[in-house]
Design an enzyme around this catalytic site. Structure first.
Site, mmCIF file in Angstrom:
data_model
loop_
_atom_site.group_PDB
_atom_site.id
_atom_site.type_symbol
_atom_site.label_atom_id
_atom_site.label_comp_id
_atom_site.label_asym_id
_atom_site.label_seq_id
_atom_site.Cartn_x
_atom_site.Cartn_y
_atom_site.Cartn_z
ATOM 1 N N ARG A 72 7.008 0.698 8.585
ATOM 2 C CA ARG A 72 6.148 2.038 8.248
ATOM 3 C C ARG A 72 6.428 2.780 9.496
ATOM 4 O O ARG A 72 6.337 3.927 9.259
ATOM 5 C CB ARG A 72 4.908 1.582 8.174
ATOM 6 C CG ARG A 72 3.898 2.827 7.967
ATOM 7 C CD ARG A 72 2.428 2.130 7.705
ATOM 8 N NE ARG A 72 1.644 3.448 7.433
ATOM 9 C CZ ARG A 72 0.612 3.410 6.326
ATOM 10 N NH1 ARG A 72 0.606 2.400 5.694
ATOM 11 N NH2 ARG A 72 -0.028 4.481 5.897
ATOM 12 N N GLU B 172 -1.669 0.691 -9.654
ATOM 13 C CA GLU B 172 -0.650 -0.423 -9.150
ATOM 14 C C GLU B 172 -1.429 -1.334 -8.109
ATOM 15 O O GLU B 172 -2.539 -0.653 -7.527
ATOM 16 C CB GLU B 172 0.291 0.177 -8.440
ATOM 17 C CG GLU B 172 1.337 1.155 -9.171
ATOM 18 C CD GLU B 172 2.531 1.840 -8.541
ATOM 19 O OE1 GLU B 172 3.353 2.424 -9.261
ATOM 20 O OE2 GLU B 172 2.399 1.780 -7.392
ATOM 21 N N PHE C 230 7.778 -0.113 -5.492
ATOM 22 C CA PHE C 230 6.963 0.856 -6.191
ATOM 23 C C PHE C 230 7.514 2.395 -6.303
ATOM 24 O O PHE C 230 6.839 3.167 -6.802
ATOM 25 C CB PHE C 230 5.334 0.798 -5.987
ATOM 26 C CG PHE C 230 5.440 0.884 -4.477
ATOM 27 C CD1 PHE C 230 5.450 2.143 -3.673
ATOM 28 C CD2 PHE C 230 4.624 0.077 -3.717
ATOM 29 C CE1 PHE C 230 5.007 2.330 -2.229
ATOM 30 C CE2 PHE C 230 4.337 0.180 -2.447
ATOM 31 C CZ PHE C 230 4.408 1.139 -1.797
ATOM 32 N N ARG D 85 -0.854 12.722 3.716
ATOM 33 C CA ARG D 85 -1.873 11.957 2.972
ATOM 34 C C ARG D 85 -2.747 13.072 1.943
ATOM 35 O O ARG D 85 -3.516 13.888 2.603
ATOM 36 C CB ARG D 85 -2.768 11.546 4.184
ATOM 37 C CG ARG D 85 -3.867 10.481 3.636
ATOM 38 C CD ARG D 85 -4.784 10.086 4.705
ATOM 39 N NE ARG D 85 -4.270 9.440 5.897
ATOM 40 C CZ ARG D 85 -3.627 8.379 6.234
ATOM 41 N NH1 ARG D 85 -4.019 7.307 5.304
ATOM 42 N NH2 ARG D 85 -3.027 7.934 7.011
ATOM 43 N N LYS E 255 -6.492 5.234 -2.670
ATOM 44 C CA LYS E 255 -6.558 3.764 -2.647
ATOM 45 C C LYS E 255 -8.119 3.374 -3.093
ATOM 46 O O LYS E 255 -9.102 4.040 -2.708
ATOM 47 C CB LYS E 255 -6.172 3.223 -1.262
ATOM 48 C CG LYS E 255 -6.906 4.097 -0.014
ATOM 49 C CD LYS E 255 -6.367 3.602 1.157
ATOM 50 C CE LYS E 255 -6.860 4.451 2.491
ATOM 51 N NZ LYS E 255 -6.409 4.112 3.626
ATOM 52 N N LYS F 107 -2.755 -2.646 -4.889
ATOM 53 C CA LYS F 107 -2.613 -2.332 -3.558
ATOM 54 C C LYS F 107 -2.489 -3.799 -2.773
ATOM 55 O O LYS F 107 -3.403 -4.704 -2.685
ATOM 56 C CB LYS F 107 -3.973 -1.700 -2.983
ATOM 57 C CG LYS F 107 -3.766 -1.333 -1.514
ATOM 58 C CD LYS F 107 -5.060 -0.633 -1.034
ATOM 59 C CE LYS F 107 -4.960 0.312 0.276
ATOM 60 N NZ LYS F 107 -4.175 -0.809 1.358
ATOM 61 N N ARG G 267 4.442 -1.913 4.970
ATOM 62 C CA ARG G 267 5.485 -1.000 3.824
ATOM 63 C C ARG G 267 6.812 -1.212 4.487
ATOM 64 O O ARG G 267 7.042 -1.535 5.710
ATOM 65 C CB ARG G 267 4.763 0.478 4.232
ATOM 66 C CG ARG G 267 3.621 0.716 3.203
ATOM 67 C CD ARG G 267 3.973 1.177 1.966
ATOM 68 N NE ARG G 267 4.492 2.267 1.657
ATOM 69 C CZ ARG G 267 4.019 3.577 1.706
ATOM 70 N NH1 ARG G 267 2.699 3.783 1.850
ATOM 71 N NH2 ARG G 267 4.770 4.664 1.665
ATOM 72 N N GLU H 174 6.255 -2.596 -0.557
ATOM 73 C CA GLU H 174 5.484 -3.239 0.538
ATOM 74 C C GLU H 174 5.806 -4.779 0.343
ATOM 75 O O GLU H 174 6.035 -5.423 -0.598
ATOM 76 C CB GLU H 174 4.033 -3.042 0.284
ATOM 77 C CG GLU H 174 3.076 -3.591 1.335
ATOM 78 C CD GLU H 174 1.857 -2.832 1.628
ATOM 79 O OE1 GLU H 174 1.051 -3.347 2.352
ATOM 80 O OE2 GLU H 174 1.854 -1.684 1.254
#
Length: 550
Positions: free
Chosen positions: A266, A244, A334, A405, A411, A246, A251, A295
Site C-alpha cells: 500500500r 465485495e 478486485f 478517498r 466500507k 472487505k 493491499r 488484498e
C-alpha cells in the site's frame, strides 16, 4: 537555479499561510526553470526527494544528520540535539549553528539545485558495510558548502519534512497557473504518473502532452481509498451497487509484463522478495500484461488470520521459505488498472470488472451487484461469518481515482469508528513503562501539514509498546522534559467514541476515549485522515445525534 534561490522561495512560502498566495509564488518560479530543474524544484517544494512511485529511501536518520551538523559546525552532537530541543525545529537549529560557522569561514561553493539532488541520489545509492560512513561524508560536504538559510531547508529535505505548508493540491494549481493548463488535466496526469515533477514537465509542453499519459508497469500508482458510509444511503443515491468482501489483510498492487512481475505494498514499497508465493499465484492466474489491485490475506485451517500475520510476511526479509510453510497467503483481486498496454483507470468500475473477469482466471474477489438492501446485507453477514472485516460498496459507474478517498468506495464494518493518524510525538511512560513511550500525540493532515488531533495512551499491550519504542527511538527530533517529537513515519489506527470540538488541539477537534487499535505500517503518512474528512465525520455524527433525538 541555485539552491539559495530555492531556499529564499521556501522562506517566503513559510512566512505566509494563504493558499492562494502560495500558489502565486510557486507559479512564478516554475516557467523559468530548465527541464532538469523543474521536477527537482516541484518535488523539493513538497518536501520530497524521489517520485511518489519510487520505493527508494535516502537512508538518513536524525542521528546521522546530527553527527554531520555537529562536525560541520564544530560542536559536539549533544549541543546540536540541545539546540534542536530548544528550537523544536531541526531546520532552524541547523541554520543557527551554520550561522556561527559562517562567521569563521569565508569560502562557500555555491550549491546548485540539481547538484543537491544528484548528491542526495548518490547518498541513497550507498549500500554495504561502509554505507553509513559514506553517507555521513556526503552530508557533511553538502552542509559544509551551505549558507545558514540553505542549511535550514537542506536539513528538512533530508528528513523529508519541509514544514512550509505546501500540499500537493497547491502545487497542482501552481503548475496549472504557471503553464496555462486545466488543473483537472494536471490532476489526472498525476494519478497516472504518480510523479508531480514529471507532470510539471508535461504541463510545460502543453495540454496535449498532459492528456497523453499512460500508466507504466513497475511504476506503481497510489491506491484508491474508501470512506465510511451505509448500505441504505448508497442504494438511495446510486440504485444498483457492487458489494465485495472487505478483507483484514494488506493491499497490494501486482505488476506483470511478460515473464517479469513485481508486487508493491500500500505504501508502494517493493515487497516482491518477501512474497514469492503470492507472485507465483498471480503469475499463474493470467497470461496478460496487467496491473492488478487487491488484498492478500493469511489463511489457517480455512479461516482468515489477523492483519498482523499478513504484515509479518510483508516485513520479512529472511527465512522466506519457512514463513511460506507457516502461513498460507491468498491474494484476492478486485480491480485492474492496466491491460496489455491500455490504461484503464478512466473506465467505469463495471467495465474494469468485466475486463478483469476476462483475463484473470483465479483469485477474483467475489462480487454481488444489486439494488436490494436485503441482498447486500446478506453478503455483509456472510462476510462476517467467514471471518472478514465486513464489505466494500462500490459505484459501478465510477472511475479508478488513485490516492483519493471519495464516495465511490464505501466500507461497511461493525467496529467502532477508527481513524488512521500520524504519530508526531510522545510522552515517556511511568512506573513499569518508564523505559518506553507511554502516550502518543497523533495528527491528521491539512494541505500537506500535520495538525495534532489527540493523545492516545490506552489499547497497547506491553509487547506493542516495546515494538513501537524500537521503531521510534531513533526518529526523535526534539525533546522537552518528558515529551519528545518524532520525525513523522508511523501511522496508528485509533478507535474513538465520538469527535468533539476542542481548542486543545490545532485540528480544532478532539477524540473522546481514543484507543490504539493497531499499527498501520502498511500505510504512508500521506494516507492518514484529512481535516476535511474529520469535519465530514463530525457533521455526520451531529446529524445522527439529531435524528436520534427527534
Amino acid at each position: 537555479m541555485l539552491f539559495m534561490e530555492f531556499s529564499r522561495c521556501c522562506e517566503r512560502l513559510e512566512a505566509i499561510s494563504g493558499r492562494l498566495d502560495m500558489i502565486d509564488i510557486i507559479s512564478k518560479e516554475l516557467p523559468g526553470l530548465t527541464d532538469d530543474e523543474l521536477p527537482v524544484f516541484v518535488r523539493f517544494v513538497m518536501g520530497r526527494i524521489f517520485s511518489d512511485w519510487s520505493s527508494r529511501k535516502l537512508g538518513i536518520g536524525p542521528n546521522l544528520l546530527y553527527d554531520a551538523v555537529g562536525s560541520v559546525a564544530g560542536v559536539p552532537k549533544e549541543q546540536v540535539v540541545e539546540k534542536i530541543n530548544r528550537t523544536g525545529d531541526v531546520g532552524q537549529a541547523v541554520e543557527e549553528l551554520l550561522a556561527v560557522k559562517s562567521q569563521m569561514t569565508f569560502f562557500h561553493e555555491d550549491l546548485d539545485l540539481v547538484h543537491v539532488y544528484s548528491s542526495l541520489i548518490g547518498i541513497a545509492e550507498q549500500e554495504g558495510k561502509k554505507s553509513q560512513r559514506e553517507k555521513l561524508l556526503a552530508v557533511r560536504r553538502l552542509l559544509g558548502n551551505a549558507h545558514p538559510l540553505e542549511g535550514r531547508y537542506l536539513a528538512r529535505i533530508m528528513l523529508e519534512e519541509l514544514r512550509i505548508g505546501v500540499g500537493e493540491s497547491s502545487v497542482r494549481e501552481a503548475i496549472a497557473k504557471a503553464f496555462g493548463v486545466d488543473s483537472a488535466l494536471v490532476e489526472h496526469a498525476m494519478q497516472a504518473l504518480n510523479d508531480m515533477g514529471e507532470v510539471a514537465k508535461l504541463a510545460k509542453r502543453g495540454p496535449d502532452a498532459l492528456s497523453d499519459v499512460h500508466i507504466t508497469p513497475f511504476h506503481p500508482v497510489r491506491m484508491m481509498l474508501a470512506q465510511q458510509g451505509s448500505i441504505a444511503d448508497m442504494i438511495k443515491e446510486h440504485g444498483e451497487i457492487a458489494a465485495e468482501y472487505k478483507y483484514d489483510g494488506s493491499r497490494f498492487q501486482f505488476h506483470k509484463k511478460g515473464n517479469w512481475a513485481r508486487l508493491y505494498s500500500r505504501r508502494l514499497e517493493d515487497v516482491t522478495a518477501a512474497l514469492p508465493d503470492v507472485i507465483q499465484q498471480l503469475m499463474s492466474a493470467t497470461e496478460h500484461d496487467v496491473i492488478l489491485d487487491g488484498e492478500v490475506i493469511a489463511i489457517k485451517d480455512g479461516k482468515p488470520m489477523p492483519f498482523q500475520s499478513v504484515l509479518r510476511r510483508f516485513r520479512r526479509r529472511h527465512d522466506i521459505a519457512e514463513a511460506q510453510e507457516a502461513i498460507e497467503m491468498v491474494p484476492n483481486v478486485f480491480d485492474i488498472l492496466y491491460l496489455d498496454g491500455e490504461t484503464l483507470i478512466d473506465l467505469p468500475f463495471a467495465g474494469r470488472r468485466k475486463k478483469l473477469e476476462g483475463v484473470v482466471t483465479m483469485y477474483l474477489a467475489p462480487q454481488l451487484v444489486s439494488s436490494e438492501q436485503a441482498a447486500i446485507e446478506k453478503i455483509y453477514d456472510a462476510a462476517l461469518a467467514a471471518g472478514h472485516e465486513g464489505i466494500m460498496i462500490k459505484v459501478p459507474s465510477s472511475p479508478y481515482t488513485p490516492g483519493q478517498r471519495g464516495k465511490n468506495w464505501i466500507k461497511i464494518k461493525p467496529e467502532v469508528d477508527t481513524l488512521d493518524l500520524a504519530v508526531i510525538g510522545a510522552e515517556w511512560g511511568e512506573g513499569k513503562r518508564a523505559h518506553v513511550f507511554g502516550s502518543f500525540l497523533v495528527a491528521c493532515q491539512d494541505q500537506g501539514k500535520l495538525v495534532p488531533l489527540s493523545r492516545v495512551a490506552t489499547g497497547f499491550s506491553e509487547e506493542q509498546l516495546a515494538e513501537v519504542y524500537e521503531m521510534l527511538k531513533d526518529t526523535v527530533i526534539a525533546k522537552s522534559g518528558k515529551e519528545v517529537t518524532f520525525e513523522p513515519l508511523l501511522v496508528f489506527e485509533v478507535g474513538y467514541a465520538e469527535l468533539q470540538v476542542s481548542p486543545t488541539y490545532e485540528a480544532g477537534f478532539a477524540l473522546r476515549f481514543p484507543r490504539f487499535i493497531r499499527l498501520r505500517d502498511d500505510k504512508d503518512i500521506t494516507d492518514i485522515e484529512t481535516i476535511e474528512g474529520i469535519r465530514t465525520r463530525y457533521g455526520r455524527q451531529a446529524n445522527s445525534a439529531q435524528t436520534y433525538q427527534n
